[in-house]
Design a protein around this motif. Sequence first.
Motif, mmCIF file in Angstrom:
data_model
loop_
_atom_site.group_PDB
_atom_site.id
_atom_site.type_symbol
_atom_site.label_atom_id
_atom_site.label_comp_id
_atom_site.label_asym_id
_atom_site.label_seq_id
_atom_site.Cartn_x
_atom_site.Cartn_y
_atom_site.Cartn_z
ATOM 1 N N ALA A 1 137.771 48.039 -17.713
ATOM 2 C CA ALA A 1 137.328 47.171 -18.807
ATOM 3 C C ALA A 1 138.353 46.088 -19.114
ATOM 4 O O ALA A 1 138.004 45.020 -19.638
ATOM 5 N N ALA A 2 139.618 46.341 -18.813
ATOM 6 C CA ALA A 2 140.673 45.371 -19.100
ATOM 7 C C ALA A 2 140.643 44.187 -18.144
ATOM 8 O O ALA A 2 141.044 43.073 -18.500
ATOM 9 N N ARG A 3 140.150 44.413 -16.932
ATOM 10 C CA ARG A 3 140.268 43.422 -15.867
ATOM 11 C C ARG A 3 139.658 42.065 -16.228
ATOM 12 O O ARG A 3 140.324 41.025 -16.068
ATOM 13 N N PRO A 4 138.409 41.977 -16.712
ATOM 14 C CA PRO A 4 137.847 40.654 -17.032
ATOM 15 C C PRO A 4 138.596 39.922 -18.142
ATOM 16 O O PRO A 4 138.657 38.684 -18.141
ATOM 17 N N PHE A 5 139.189 40.645 -19.065
ATOM 18 C CA PHE A 5 139.937 39.992 -20.135
ATOM 19 C C PHE A 5 141.229 39.376 -19.607
ATOM 20 O O PHE A 5 141.600 38.260 -19.993
ATOM 21 N N TRP A 6 141.910 40.092 -18.715
ATOM 22 C CA TRP A 6 143.132 39.525 -18.143
ATOM 23 C C TRP A 6 142.816 38.376 -17.201
ATOM 24 O O TRP A 6 143.576 37.410 -17.122
ATOM 25 N N ALA A 7 141.704 38.480 -16.492
ATOM 26 C CA ALA A 7 141.304 37.368 -15.625
ATOM 27 C C ALA A 7 141.009 36.123 -16.470
ATOM 28 O O ALA A 7 141.372 35.001 -16.095
ATOM 29 N N ARG A 8 140.346 36.313 -17.603
ATOM 30 C CA ARG A 8 140.065 35.188 -18.495
ATOM 31 C C ARG A 8 141.358 34.628 -19.082
ATOM 32 O O ARG A 8 141.519 33.403 -19.198
ATOM 33 N N ALA A 9 142.287 35.495 -19.450
ATOM 34 C CA ALA A 9 143.566 35.024 -20.000
ATOM 35 C C ALA A 9 144.287 34.152 -18.972
ATOM 36 O O ALA A 9 144.848 33.104 -19.327
ATOM 37 N N LEU A 10 144.261 34.570 -17.714
ATOM 38 C CA LEU A 10 144.911 33.775 -16.672
ATOM 39 C C LEU A 10 144.195 32.443 -16.494
ATOM 40 O O LEU A 10 144.838 31.395 -16.356
ATOM 41 N N ALA A 11 142.866 32.470 -16.511
ATOM 42 C CA ALA A 11 142.096 31.235 -16.341
ATOM 43 C C ALA A 11 142.341 30.255 -17.490
ATOM 44 O O ALA A 11 142.301 29.033 -17.291
ATOM 45 N N LEU A 12 142.604 30.770 -18.686
ATOM 46 C CA LEU A 12 142.834 29.912 -19.845
ATOM 47 C C LEU A 12 144.269 29.392 -19.934
ATOM 48 O O LEU A 12 144.559 28.533 -20.772
ATOM 49 N N ALA B 1 139.879 47.575 -34.510
ATOM 50 C CA ALA B 1 140.730 46.834 -33.572
ATOM 51 C C ALA B 1 139.910 45.788 -32.825
ATOM 52 O O ALA B 1 140.359 44.648 -32.631
ATOM 53 N N LEU B 2 138.710 46.161 -32.393
ATOM 54 C CA LEU B 2 137.836 45.207 -31.714
ATOM 55 C C LEU B 2 137.496 44.034 -32.630
ATOM 56 O O LEU B 2 137.444 42.882 -32.187
ATOM 57 N N PHE B 3 137.255 44.329 -33.899
ATOM 58 C CA PHE B 3 136.971 43.268 -34.862
ATOM 59 C C PHE B 3 138.151 42.302 -34.958
ATOM 60 O O PHE B 3 137.964 41.073 -35.011
ATOM 61 N N ALA B 4 139.372 42.850 -34.981
ATOM 62 C CA ALA B 4 140.563 42.000 -35.076
ATOM 63 C C ALA B 4 140.679 41.097 -33.846
ATOM 64 O O ALA B 4 140.953 39.893 -33.973
ATOM 65 N N PHE B 5 140.461 41.644 -32.664
ATOM 66 C CA PHE B 5 140.534 40.825 -31.457
ATOM 67 C C PHE B 5 139.413 39.781 -31.437
ATOM 68 O O PHE B 5 139.620 38.652 -30.973
ATOM 69 N N ASP B 6 138.233 40.147 -31.921
ATOM 70 C CA ASP B 6 137.129 39.188 -31.987
ATOM 71 C C ASP B 6 137.459 38.040 -32.947
ATOM 72 O O ASP B 6 137.132 36.872 -32.682
ATOM 73 N N GLN B 7 138.104 38.367 -34.053
ATOM 74 C CA GLN B 7 138.504 37.330 -34.998
ATOM 75 C C GLN B 7 139.524 36.386 -34.362
ATOM 76 O O GLN B 7 139.471 35.168 -34.563
ATOM 77 N N ALA B 8 140.453 36.961 -33.608
ATOM 78 C CA ALA B 8 141.443 36.134 -32.917
ATOM 79 C C ALA B 8 140.769 35.194 -31.929
ATOM 80 O O ALA B 8 141.105 34.004 -31.843
ATOM 81 N N ALA B 9 139.785 35.712 -31.173
ATOM 82 C CA ALA B 9 139.060 34.885 -30.214
ATOM 83 C C ALA B 9 138.243 33.803 -30.914
ATOM 84 O O ALA B 9 138.089 32.692 -30.398
ATOM 85 N N ARG B 10 137.728 34.120 -32.098
ATOM 86 C CA ARG B 10 136.961 33.126 -32.856
ATOM 87 C C ARG B 10 137.862 31.994 -33.315
ATOM 88 O O ARG B 10 137.479 30.813 -33.282
ATOM 89 N N LEU B 11 139.075 32.341 -33.742
ATOM 90 C CA LEU B 11 140.009 31.323 -34.211
ATOM 91 C C LEU B 11 140.485 30.415 -33.083
ATOM 92 O O LEU B 11 140.697 29.217 -33.293
ATOM 93 N N ALA B 12 140.676 30.986 -31.894
ATOM 94 C CA ALA B 12 141.226 30.213 -30.774
ATOM 95 C C ALA B 12 140.508 30.600 -29.483
ATOM 96 O O ALA B 12 141.051 31.334 -28.654
ATOM 97 N N PRO B 13 139.268 30.133 -29.301
ATOM 98 C CA PRO B 13 138.490 30.543 -28.133
ATOM 99 C C PRO B 13 139.070 30.101 -26.796
ATOM 100 O O PRO B 13 138.742 30.679 -25.754
ATOM 101 N N SER B 14 139.927 29.072 -26.806
ATOM 102 C CA SER B 14 140.510 28.573 -25.560
ATOM 103 C C SER B 14 141.953 29.024 -25.362
ATOM 104 O O SER B 14 142.637 28.547 -24.447
ATOM 105 N N HIS B 15 142.422 29.929 -26.201
ATOM 106 C CA HIS B 15 143.802 30.412 -26.099
ATOM 107 C C HIS B 15 143.823 31.707 -25.287
ATOM 108 O O HIS B 15 142.959 32.572 -25.460
ATOM 109 N N PRO B 16 144.808 31.865 -24.393
ATOM 110 C CA PRO B 16 144.846 33.075 -23.559
ATOM 111 C C PRO B 16 145.274 34.339 -24.288
ATOM 112 O O PRO B 16 145.058 35.447 -23.786
#
Length: 213
Positions: free
Chosen positions: A169-180, A136-151
């Motif tokens: 652990a979820a908090r920094p990811f949601w903060a980044r999603a909001l920032a993006l 699952a982490l690999f899948a999310f990493d692939q998604a981030a690689r494809l669209a690094p600026s997408h929330p």
Amino acid sequence: MGWLTLLALAAAAMLALVALGVRRPLWSLAGAGLMLGATGYALQGRPALPAQPARGVAAIAGDDPALLSLRDQMLGRNNTAAAYMIAADAMQRSGEKRAAVQAVLGGLRRYRESLLLWVGLGNVLTAHDGKLSAPALFAFDQAARLAPSHPAPPFWRGLAHIRAGEFAAARPFWARALALTPEGVTYRREIAQRLAVLDAYLAEVEEVPATGR
């Protein structure tokens, strides 16, 4: 109303004992259990309180229609790759978690650069494995690689952390999603609201004193 419900449950339990042919000597044991439950209700029950929807962090992690709508707003639904995700959603609802994973993998074999399907794969793998597993982490990493600026990749990875019980652990990811997410985007407010609920939960947990070992 609460007492009437309690009495109805007690009567149903006794009828079930009769229907199942439970021996009469065991009735006293079952009766004691019912009396214990009734005592607990009398001491702690608050039947006068109106019903309220579930609150807290659990309310932001379920597979509710609002989350599906949010995913559609973020990643779209009117494309051929989305058909595989729609099929996986239906399989998830029917409890066919393995089939949901296979459906998304089938889509990725055809649409290898689909952000929607890589995010979806992370989600269905988390549901299938019961945790945020390495695949699952690999899948999310692939998604981030494809669209690094997408929330979407950080938001859905954060949600996977929450579903795995890893709230901090979820908090920094949601903060980044909001920032993006740019101002004026329709779903920005919903991300902000979910992050606020998570922050409130984390603050409440931090205030609870640690229990002795």
